[in-house]
Design an enzyme around this catalytic site. Structure first.
Site, mmCIF file in Angstrom:
data_model
loop_
_atom_site.group_PDB
_atom_site.id
_atom_site.type_symbol
_atom_site.label_atom_id
_atom_site.label_comp_id
_atom_site.label_asym_id
_atom_site.label_seq_id
_atom_site.Cartn_x
_atom_site.Cartn_y
_atom_site.Cartn_z
ATOM 1 N N TYR A 234 74.301 21.321 -78.060
ATOM 2 C CA TYR A 234 73.630 22.427 -77.436
ATOM 3 C C TYR A 234 74.414 23.642 -77.986
ATOM 4 O O TYR A 234 73.911 24.634 -78.485
ATOM 5 C CB TYR A 234 73.364 22.585 -76.013
ATOM 6 C CG TYR A 234 72.834 23.868 -75.429
ATOM 7 C CD1 TYR A 234 71.644 24.255 -75.294
ATOM 8 C CD2 TYR A 234 73.733 24.530 -74.683
ATOM 9 C CE1 TYR A 234 71.159 25.444 -75.054
ATOM 10 C CE2 TYR A 234 73.188 25.845 -74.001
ATOM 11 C CZ TYR A 234 72.022 26.005 -74.179
ATOM 12 O OH TYR A 234 71.347 27.163 -73.711
ATOM 13 N N LYS B 31 73.199 26.566 -80.901
ATOM 14 C CA LYS B 31 72.920 27.724 -80.377
ATOM 15 C C LYS B 31 73.660 28.728 -81.418
ATOM 16 O O LYS B 31 73.329 29.915 -81.581
ATOM 17 C CB LYS B 31 73.019 28.184 -78.800
ATOM 18 C CG LYS B 31 71.816 27.610 -78.120
ATOM 19 C CD LYS B 31 70.670 28.416 -78.174
ATOM 20 C CE LYS B 31 69.994 28.071 -77.539
ATOM 21 N NZ LYS B 31 68.530 28.801 -77.303
ATOM 22 N N VAL C 276 70.701 31.267 -65.012
ATOM 23 C CA VAL C 276 69.671 31.525 -64.412
ATOM 24 C C VAL C 276 69.043 29.975 -63.987
ATOM 25 O O VAL C 276 69.079 29.091 -64.489
ATOM 26 C CB VAL C 276 68.334 32.025 -65.122
ATOM 27 C CG1 VAL C 276 67.000 32.371 -64.945
ATOM 28 C CG2 VAL C 276 68.971 33.390 -65.921
ATOM 29 N N THR D 219 66.860 27.552 -63.946
ATOM 30 C CA THR D 219 65.791 26.853 -64.628
ATOM 31 C C THR D 219 66.061 25.418 -64.675
ATOM 32 O O THR D 219 67.251 24.836 -64.247
ATOM 33 C CB THR D 219 65.880 27.377 -66.119
ATOM 34 O OG1 THR D 219 66.934 26.901 -66.851
ATOM 35 C CG2 THR D 219 65.732 28.913 -66.115
#
Length: 302
Positions: free
Chosen positions: A194, A198, A225, A227
């Protein structure tokens, strides 16, 4: 990380005197100064998470002419589309189920955008995956590579087709906001796929900015956040509202003051007013970019 304070990921990344974890007046998308009337925005990852809860509603509030919602799940996209019409009944919404890691699928997406709107002015790439996990020796290579298919390859395809779709790729004013992560420049060994994928997506914005001065290209770290992608290890820390990221994305697209941030990365909690005040310093010192630390040059040894 169990010994870190709850506000660690806000304060440790603090670059501006003031920080926020929810929308504030300068990035309020209902502010007439941030109106996007007449503009068309493409939002990927729009069926869930930050895209659905923060970014799409913010652009509807900013009175964008058209909002193109992109994700793989058509049913969830329809629900988001309906919610946007309650915010702004006049907005034109186009929902497109697409595999953004496939070149032909992205080409078909932009053909639909062209048929409906001519071209889009803004691309907000909120789509992302965090596949696999564990230290390098524990990773499944195929799952590790899935991160690059969505987080890197798709980001490239979207940027490429978006720029090619502009009336003039080198002069038409446009904005690309690519959601990235602080782990792109920090090291978390248990999520290398990841993080590295990114990092590539972040550097893509740097290259777009260098090649296309007409495009404001910014990497946006959304903070933490709630999610379905948020790892359990991070859930005990202070979380940011989806509206904060949505409002900041609107500000980046609507405000002329944001243009100097092209090719750079910003963190959602940073005050845009403080950033603008530090514009001269940021430009002069080349801040908010990924770079190699060290003293370089042959002259130092002469």
């Amino acid at each position: 990380m169990e010994n870190l304070p709850a506000d660690h990921f806000v304060t440790s990344l603090q670059f501006t005197k003031h920080v926020y974890q929810d929308v504030y007046p300068s990035i309020d998308p209902s502010n007439p100064e941030l109106s996007l009337a007449g503009k068309v925005v493409i939002i990927t990852g729009a069926s869930r998470g930050i895209g659905a809860k923060g970014i799409a509603p913010a652009f509807a509030q900013a009175r964008a002419k058209g909002i193109v919602l992109v994700a793989t799940n058509a049913e969830k996209l329809a629900a988001v589309e309906a919610s946007l019409r309650t915010i702004n009944p006049n907005v034109q919404v186009l929902s497109v189920a697409a595999n953004i890691a496939d070149n032909q699928s992205v080409a078909d997406l932009f053909a639909k955008v062209q048929a409906s709107f001519g071209h889009a002015d803004i691309l907000v790439n909120s789509a992302g995956v965090n596949a696999g996990g564990g230290n390098i020796h524990e990773e499944d290579a195929d799952k590790w590579w899935q991160n690059f298919e969505v987080n890197t390859k798709a980001a490239f395809l979207l940027a490429q087709h978006f720029i090619k779709s502009l009336p003039s790729p080198t002069t038409t004013r446009a904005t690309i906001v690519n959601l990235v992560t602080a782990s792109a420049w920090q090291v978390y060994p248990f999520m290398s796929g990841y993080s590295i994928s990114k990092l590539a997506a972040l550097q893509l914005m740097t290259h777009v900015a260098a090649a296309y001065p007409n495009v404001t290209a910014v990497g946006l770290h959304p903070g933490l956040v709630e999610t379905d992608m948020l790892l359990d290890a991070f859930k005990r820390f202070d979380l940011d509202s989806p509206a904060l990221i949505g409002g900041l994305a609107v500000w980046l697209a609507a405000s002329d003051k944001a243009r100097f941030l092209t090719g750079r990365v910003v963190v959602s909690e940073w005050s845009v007013d403080d950033l603008v005040e530090r514009k001269g310093e940021i430009e002069e010192k080349g801040l908010l970019r990924v770079d190699l630390k060290g003293t370089f040059g042959r002259e130092q040894f002469e």
